[in-house]
Structure formats: C-alpha cells, structure tokens
Design an enzyme around this catalytic site. Structure first.
Site, PDB file in Angstrom:
ATOM      1  N   HIS A  87       0.826  -1.217   0.000  1.00 10.79           N
ATOM      2  CA  HIS A  87       0.000   0.000   0.000  1.00 10.79           C
ATOM      3  C   HIS A  87       0.855   1.259   0.000  1.00 10.79           C
ATOM      4  O   HIS A  87       0.406   2.330  -0.359  1.00 10.79           O
ATOM      5  CB  HIS A  87      -0.899   0.042   1.238  1.00 10.79           C
ATOM      6  CG  HIS A  87      -1.904  -1.058   1.280  1.00 10.79           C
ATOM      7  ND1 HIS A  87      -2.895  -1.198   0.341  1.00 10.79           N
ATOM      8  CD2 HIS A  87      -2.076  -2.075   2.147  1.00 10.79           C
ATOM      9  CE1 HIS A  87      -3.636  -2.247   0.640  1.00 10.79           C
ATOM     10  NE2 HIS A  87      -3.162  -2.800   1.727  1.00 10.79           N
ATOM     11  N   HIS A 115       6.147   6.840   6.483  1.00 14.34           N
ATOM     12  CA  HIS A 115       5.686   6.293   5.196  1.00 14.34           C
ATOM     13  C   HIS A 115       5.061   7.421   4.375  1.00 14.34           C
ATOM     14  O   HIS A 115       4.984   8.555   4.841  1.00 14.34           O
ATOM     15  CB  HIS A 115       4.679   5.152   5.443  1.00 14.34           C
ATOM     16  CG  HIS A 115       3.452   5.622   6.154  1.00 14.34           C
ATOM     17  ND1 HIS A 115       3.299   5.527   7.517  1.00 14.34           N
ATOM     18  CD2 HIS A 115       2.338   6.253   5.694  1.00 14.34           C
ATOM     19  CE1 HIS A 115       2.140   6.057   7.859  1.00 14.34           C
ATOM     20  NE2 HIS A 115       1.535   6.519   6.776  1.00 14.34           N
ATOM     21  N   HIS A 117       2.197   8.935   1.126  1.00 16.48           N
ATOM     22  CA  HIS A 117       0.970   8.859   0.323  1.00 16.48           C
ATOM     23  C   HIS A 117       1.210   9.687  -0.935  1.00 16.48           C
ATOM     24  O   HIS A 117       1.810  10.758  -0.857  1.00 16.48           O
ATOM     25  CB  HIS A 117      -0.213   9.425   1.120  1.00 16.48           C
ATOM     26  CG  HIS A 117      -0.491   8.618   2.357  1.00 16.48           C
ATOM     27  ND1 HIS A 117      -1.361   7.553   2.379  1.00 16.48           N
ATOM     28  CD2 HIS A 117       0.029   8.698   3.609  1.00 16.48           C
ATOM     29  CE1 HIS A 117      -1.373   7.013   3.593  1.00 16.48           C
ATOM     30  NE2 HIS A 117      -0.543   7.687   4.365  1.00 16.48           N
ATOM     31  N   GLU A 128      -2.944  13.449   1.679  1.00 11.75           N
ATOM     32  CA  GLU A 128      -4.190  13.022   2.332  1.00 11.75           C
ATOM     33  C   GLU A 128      -4.938  14.230   2.871  1.00 11.75           C
ATOM     34  O   GLU A 128      -6.111  14.425   2.582  1.00 11.75           O
ATOM     35  CB  GLU A 128      -3.875  12.029   3.456  1.00 11.75           C
ATOM     36  CG  GLU A 128      -3.294  10.736   2.913  1.00 11.75           C
ATOM     37  CD  GLU A 128      -3.715   9.536   3.706  1.00 11.75           C
ATOM     38  OE1 GLU A 128      -3.310   9.438   4.879  1.00 11.75           O
ATOM     39  OE2 GLU A 128      -4.459   8.687   3.162  1.00 11.75           O
ATOM     40  N   HIS A 141       4.181  10.796   6.508  1.00 12.08           N
ATOM     41  CA  HIS A 141       3.668  10.626   7.873  1.00 12.08           C
ATOM     42  C   HIS A 141       4.729   9.993   8.765  1.00 12.08           C
ATOM     43  O   HIS A 141       5.201   8.888   8.468  1.00 12.08           O
ATOM     44  CB  HIS A 141       2.418   9.727   7.859  1.00 12.08           C
ATOM     45  CG  HIS A 141       1.216  10.415   7.275  1.00 12.08           C
ATOM     46  ND1 HIS A 141       0.115   9.730   6.832  1.00 12.08           N
ATOM     47  CD2 HIS A 141       0.960  11.734   7.098  1.00 12.08           C
ATOM     48  CE1 HIS A 141      -0.780  10.612   6.385  1.00 12.08           C
ATOM     49  NE2 HIS A 141      -0.287  11.823   6.528  1.00 12.08           N
ATOM     50  N   THR A 222      -5.268   6.671   8.918  1.00 16.01           N
ATOM     51  CA  THR A 222      -5.945   6.890   7.632  1.00 16.01           C
ATOM     52  C   THR A 222      -6.030   5.615   6.809  1.00 16.01           C
ATOM     53  O   THR A 222      -6.368   5.664   5.627  1.00 16.01           O
ATOM     54  CB  THR A 222      -5.235   7.984   6.805  1.00 16.01           C
ATOM     55  OG1 THR A 222      -3.911   7.539   6.493  1.00 16.01           O
ATOM     56  CG2 THR A 222      -5.161   9.294   7.567  1.00 16.01           C
TER      57      THR A 222
END
Ligand SMILES: *[C@@H]1O[C@H](CO)[C@@H](O)[C@H](O)[C@H]1NC(C)=O
Ligand SMILES: *[C@@H]1O[C@H](CO)[C@@H](O)[C@H](O)[C@H]1NC(C)=O
Ligand SMILES: *[C@@H]1O[C@H](CO)[C@@H](O)[C@H](O)[C@H]1NC(C)=O
Ligand SMILES: *[C@@H]1O[C@H](CO)[C@@H](O)[C@H](O)[C@H]1NC(C)=O
Ligand SMILES: *[C@@H]1O[C@H](CO)[C@@H](O)[C@H](O)[C@H]1NC(C)=O
Ligand SMILES: *[C@@H]1O[C@H](CO)[C@@H](O)[C@H](O)[C@H]1NC(C)=O
Ligand SMILES: *[C@@H]1O[C@H](CO)[C@@H](O)[C@H](O)[C@H]1NC(C)=O
Length: 334
Positions: A87, A115, A117, A128, A141, A222
């Site tokens: 992911h 990590h 996004h 996000e 994050h 999230t």
C-alpha cells in the site's frame, strides 16, 4: 473477497495478520474507502476520522502549541530499513532511539516509522490532508507511539499515537541529488523484505520546513482499521521536491493514488501554533470568542501589542507631572 480470505486466515490460524488487513485498497476491490467501515472491527465509520480538509478561516490559534523537541531526527543511523507494504513504502526506525515531545503533546512519544501517500504519474496530487481544498503532491507521515504503551494499547488510547504530517510540493527545477534522490533510489524493485537504508536522517528529508508552524486536531489512522487514537500535527510549510523524484513513487511502486478521501470534521476543531500564518480579518476580538483575545494580541503576526508603550492606561491623578509646554489647545475649522 474479504470474507473468503478471512476464512482462509482462520483456517491458517493467522487471524491477526489477516484482520490487520491486506484486503482493503484505494480502488478496484470490494473494500475501497467508501466500504472500509464494513471491515470487521473497523472504526472507519467513526466521527473523529482522518484525513480532513483544513479550512484556515476556521482554525483557532492555540498558545499551548509550543515548539517540538526532536531526539535523533538528525541521526543517519536510526533508519533501520525500507519496505514495500503493498500500500505504501515504509521506513522502520531502530527501537527506542527516536523520540518526540513538546508541540502541545501530552508527554513523550517514541517514533517508530514513516511512510508516504502519493498520486499518479500524470501528476495528479496525492496528499491526504488538504488545505482550503488544495491537495499537495504527496504527504509524509512520521508515526510515534506514546512511550510505555504497546501498539495494541496505543491503538486504544485517544492520544496513543502522534503522527507528524508533512506536505510534499512538486517543483519543476528542485535538487535532483541529495536525500530525496537517495531515498527514491531504493524504490526500484523494492519488496516486502528488509532493505537496509544508510546515510539518510529524518531531518535530511524534512529540510528547512519551519517546524514552529503547524495545525493540530484529534483524528484517526488513515488506513483500516482507522483507530481513533491519533493526535495529528500537519505542518503548514511543504517540503519542496523535484517532480521527477516524486514520479518515482507511482512508477516504481506500481500503485497510484494511495490516499484516503477527506472525512467530515464534525464537531471537532483544528488549532494552529502561534507562528502559523492565518487569514487576516477573522482573528482578534475583545472577548474570548475568537483566536486572539486581548491577552493574546501580542501573538498576532507583526503585532506590537506586547510593547512597552501601550494604550490605553489608567490616569492616576495623584502621580501626574505638570509640563509647562502643554499650553491650551486651539481648535481650527478646516
Ligand atoms: C521556537 O523555535 C523558534 C525557531 O526555532 C525560535 O525562534 C523560538 O524562540 C522558539 N520558542 C521557544 C519558546 O523556545
Ligand atoms: C540517540 O540519541 C541519544 C541521546 O541524544 C544518543 O546517545 C544516541 O547515540 C542516539 N542514537 C543514535 C543511533 O544516533
Ligand atoms: C510549490 O512549488 C511551486 C512550483 O515550484 C512553487 O511555485 C510554490 O511556491 C510552492 N509552494 C509552496 C507553498 O512552497
Ligand atoms: C528490477 O527487476 C527487473 C526485472 O526483474 C530487472 O530487469 C532489473 O534489472 C531490476 N533492476 C534493479 C535495479 O535491480
Ligand atoms: C555513509 O557515509 C559514510 C561517511 O560519510 C561512508 O563512509 C559510507 O560509505 C556511506 N555508506 C553508504 C552506504 O553510502
Ligand atoms: C483532543 O481530545 C482531548 C480529549 O480526549 C482533548 O482534551 C483535547 O483538547 C483535544 N485536542 C484537540 C486538538 O482538539
Ligand atoms: C482495531 O482497532 C481496535 C481499536 O481501535 C483495536 O483494539 C483492534 O486490535 C484493531 N484490530 C486490528 C486487527 O488491528
């Protein structure tokens, strides 16, 4: 699909791993974001969910949001490894080496991983959180657990987890070398097995972002199961990264648009540290129904309200001094 796999997991006696979830997705499966709340034991349908849109005209300044203290964020020896989770790309940190406190947080937090996004290769942005509806290219994050709590305990504590969110802004002509080149060079053929990461510190990645300017609210993880355990910090200034390096995330990781849509703020409030610039005009008042009541006027941007020669004063007639130059006042019509 989820149910079948759950049965398979049960039969393998691996429920924990299964429930922790690899069957959700951002699009193209049964458990896409609008269905995350249907995942067993999920909090994704709750009322303090993340991410959110930060509406700056509704943000309140909070004088208690003081400076953070970062321990070992500058160390180039604390990033243990980098892995592809399917992911996202995640960097795990050495245990009990990296710490976070201050910034209005209630106590000490132990930083465990960071990590990312991101969006897609056509430069569709993938942060996000959004600010006044603006979505940045990416978001980093940095995740910390309240010290002394296990992961399970932290997930069940309303302040068990502190996440620092940094926006990443795509630039046309930024640095093609340096820490972001080093980090993204690991993305080629990255798998879920440990790859050691050397010579990069967290500070190297954050660069010169002003860490005294940030937003704060109560929210959730999230990703499923969206535990409502997160004290969120979202920094006002983005990290600027060359768009060619940002492209490496969707290209090499082969997943795109890995971000959850924004959630309702509901009855929650978003606060900002005193140094955060907020839109003018809505901010000061005489009572305490606004961001800056009179005792906080000195915190307003460019304010002189904390100076030595402020008005008004109390005129104490017992202590006045006569000044002969002050003759009578003449009023003229103009
Ligand atoms: C917070 O940090 C900023 C910038 O690093 C500094 O100017 C300021 O004095 C600090 N505030 C306190 C209360 O230490
Ligand atoms: C982490 O910080 C502590 C104290 O500041 C220091 O003693 C230790 O060596 C640091 N660890 C690493 C890996 O830099
Ligand atoms: C983001 O990058 C663009 C393009 O380089 C630049 O014009 C803009 O000022 C940056 N935004 C921020 C908030 O730094
Ligand atoms: C990545 O994998 C491909 C296909 O397996 C291979 O051709 C390529 O050489 C690998 N690249 C690196 C940098 O290992
Ligand atoms: C890390 O940096 C040190 C000193 O700058 C150097 O000796 C070492 O080879 C570097 N390691 C890697 C993996 O780049
Ligand atoms: C978060 O919730 C706690 C109660 O659990 C409350 O004391 C705190 O003020 C809230 N923080 C924010 C930023 O709303
Ligand atoms: C789901 O969240 C709850 C608390 O929010 C936690 O206790 C539980 O262990 C979580 N389940 C999984 C599989 O992570």
């Amino acid at each position: 699909m989820y149910r079948c796999t759950l049965l398979l997991c049960l039969s393998l006696g691996a429920l924990v791993k299964c429930a922790a979830g690899s069957d959700w997705c951002y699009s193209g499966c049964e458990y896409s974001p609008t269905h995350w709340h249907e995942i067993p034991h999920s909090s994704c349908g709750g009322n303090r969910q993340s991410p959110i849109d930060i509406v700056t005209s509704h943000v309140k300044m909070d004088p208690h949001l003081d400076n953070f203290t970062f321990v070992n964020f500058s160390s180039q020896r604390v990033i243990k490894n980098i892995i592809n989770t399917g992911h996202t790309v995640k960097c795990n940190l050495e245990n009990d080496q990296v710490e976070l406190s201050g910034g209005g947080l209630n106590g000490l937090y132990s930083t465990i991983q960071f990590h990312f996004h991101w969006g897609d290769t056509k430069h569709h942005p993938g942060s996000e959180h959004t600010v006044d509806g603006h979505r940045y290219s990416m978001e980093m994050h940095i995740v910390s657990l309240k010290t002394g709590l296990s992961v399970e305990e932290a997930l069940n504590d309303p302040e068990g987890i502190a996440v620092l969110g940094f926006f990443i802004n795509a630039t046309e002509d930024g640095d093609m070398f340096g820490p972001w080149d080093s980090l993204t060079s690991y993305l080629v053929n990255l798998t879920d097995t440990d790859v050691t990461l050397h010579n990069i510190s967290i500070d190297d990645l954050i660069g010169n972002v002003d860490r005294t300017r940030f937003y704060r609210y109560n929210g959730s993880l999230t990703t499923p199961n969206c535990s409502e355990a997160v004290v969120w910090t979202v920094f006002h200034e983005p990290i600027n990264v060359n768009k060619k390096l940002i492209e490496r995330f969707p290209v090499h990781m082969k997943v795109t648009n890995v971000y959850r849509p924004v959630q309702d703020l509901g009855t929650r409030h978003v606060f900002a540290s005193p140094a955060t610039p907020l839109p003018p005009g809505h901010s000061w008042c005489y009572d305490d129904h606004c961001e800056y009541s009179p005792s906080q006027w000195h915190l307003l941007p460019d304010s002189q309200c904390g100076g030595e020669s402020q008005s008004p004063i109390n005129i104490d007639t017992k202590h006045i001094v006569v000044d002969e130059h002050l003759d009578s006042l003449h009023l003229y019509k103009v």
